[in-house]
Design a protein around this motif. Sequence first.
Motif, short mmCIF file in Angstrom:
data_model
loop_
_atom_site.label_atom_id
_atom_site.label_comp_id
_atom_site.label_asym_id
_atom_site.label_seq_id
_atom_site.Cartn_x
_atom_site.Cartn_y
_atom_site.Cartn_z
N GLN A 95 0.57 -13.63 21.09
CA GLN A 95 1.58 -13.73 22.14
C GLN A 95 1.12 -14.62 23.29
O GLN A 95 1.93 -15.13 24.05
N ASN A 96 -0.19 -14.77 23.42
CA ASN A 96 -0.76 -15.64 24.45
C ASN A 96 -2.01 -16.30 23.86
O ASN A 96 -3.12 -15.80 24.01
N GLN A 97 -1.83 -17.41 23.17
CA GLN A 97 -2.91 -18.02 22.41
C GLN A 97 -4.03 -18.59 23.28
O GLN A 97 -5.08 -18.95 22.76
N SER A 98 -3.81 -18.68 24.58
CA SER A 98 -4.90 -19.11 25.46
C SER A 98 -5.90 -17.99 25.72
O SER A 98 -6.99 -18.24 26.22
N TYR A 99 -5.51 -16.76 25.35
CA TYR A 99 -6.42 -15.62 25.53
C TYR A 99 -7.19 -15.38 24.23
O TYR A 99 -6.62 -14.95 23.22
N VAL A 100 -8.47 -15.68 24.28
CA VAL A 100 -9.36 -15.49 23.12
C VAL A 100 -10.61 -14.78 23.61
O VAL A 100 -11.17 -15.13 24.64
N ASP A 101 -11.02 -13.78 22.88
CA ASP A 101 -12.25 -13.05 23.20
C ASP A 101 -12.93 -12.71 21.89
O ASP A 101 -12.33 -12.80 20.81
N GLY A 102 -14.18 -12.32 21.96
CA GLY A 102 -14.90 -12.03 20.72
C GLY A 102 -16.19 -11.29 20.96
O GLY A 102 -16.56 -10.98 22.10
N GLY A 103 -16.89 -11.00 19.87
CA GLY A 103 -18.16 -10.31 19.95
C GLY A 103 -18.79 -10.23 18.57
O GLY A 103 -18.16 -10.53 17.55
N VAL A 104 -20.04 -9.83 18.54
CA VAL A 104 -20.76 -9.66 17.28
C VAL A 104 -20.32 -8.35 16.64
O VAL A 104 -20.29 -7.30 17.30
N VAL A 105 -19.97 -8.40 15.36
CA VAL A 105 -19.47 -7.22 14.68
C VAL A 105 -20.62 -6.32 14.24
O VAL A 105 -21.64 -6.79 13.74
N SER A 106 -20.46 -5.02 14.48
CA SER A 106 -21.43 -4.02 14.05
C SER A 106 -20.86 -3.29 12.83
O SER A 106 -19.79 -2.68 12.91
N ILE A 107 -21.57 -3.37 11.71
CA ILE A 107 -21.09 -2.80 10.45
C ILE A 107 -21.86 -1.52 10.17
O ILE A 107 -23.09 -1.53 10.08
N ALA A 108 -21.14 -0.41 10.01
CA ALA A 108 -21.78 0.87 9.73
C ALA A 108 -22.41 0.85 8.34
O ALA A 108 -21.95 0.14 7.44
N GLU A 109 -23.50 1.61 8.18
CA GLU A 109 -24.19 1.65 6.90
C GLU A 109 -23.34 2.28 5.80
O GLU A 109 -23.61 2.08 4.62
N THR A 110 -22.31 3.03 6.18
CA THR A 110 -21.46 3.68 5.19
C THR A 110 -20.29 2.82 4.74
O THR A 110 -19.42 3.29 4.01
#
Length: 334
Positions: A95-110
């Motif tokens: 809806q507002n393509q100028s807004y982008v954010d992110g981060g490193v993904v944490s994957i659970a061991e399960t």
Amino acid sequence: MALRIELDSYKPGIAKFLAQKWSGSSQIDILVQRNQDGYYLSGLNQWNPEKNWHTLENMSVENEKLTGYVGEWLVDSLVTQESQLRFLIQIRDKQNQSYVDGGVVSIAETVFSSTASNAQTTLSNEEQVIEHPEQVNDPIVEDEPPLIEKSNITSQKETLVEPIETEPESEITPEKPVKSKSRLGLIVSIVVGCMILIGLGLAAWYFLFFKNQLQPTPTVEVSEQCSLNNISTDDLTFIQQCLQTKPETGAIIQIITEAKKAGKCNIAQRLYANQAQTNANIAMLYAKEYDEKFYEVNNCFEADKETAIYWYETSLTNDPKNTFVKDRLTQLQK
């Protein structure tokens, strides 16, 4: 501001997706990148150098928490990779393509790939056929210590103990006293010499180091297209127009610094993320924004260990000889 992105277990090939501190809508696209070579996920276990945005359906947002479920195209692609790889997920608001954010993904061991469901089915069938054998416990044998006759010990002690002869104390002849005046003069000369050396050292330190630190850091010239005072469009257009002028590394760093001070966090974050992919120095500075050792409280970034590791690794990919980055990675990965 880095998002806290997590994948939690649901069933093999499917995982719960959670992105905390998301301020956009539930209609999103995501961009997945691995730190090994900077490649982007384009499909199931397919990685390419070109960016490829993927739309996530049936997502919801509540209290800045973006949640939903992702299928095997993402789960299998991440879980089947090498364990030391890290993945950065950027989220774009449709809806507002100028807004982008992110981060490193944490994957659970399960979290397991879709192939794990077949393995679990096979295992359950085998367990029904195979009878549980009786447990056989090996007896624990305790070795008794050998008996030693008391007489042998006594005889050994008698043979080992010998009288120790004491040498007569040698006669110590008193030394002749040294003249106190000569010693006093020597001490005074040593003290005076040390004071002169200390004074010279302080003078050298002042002129070589302290005086230089008092001088203001020279500013880098920034083109009009990159000046924050001339922003007349949205943030994304401003960044694109600025990068078309091919600014030097020093100019980009200065723009990011000014954007942080002015509270224009979107510009600072997007410039960092764009330039850190190929510029080792900017990637190192981006990592320090999240590194607890160097973190300073601000409105644009928050300390995050995993994100710091990701960008340090990206910096090291472009500059493998950087000893500072190697040391920080070693400390953070303990």
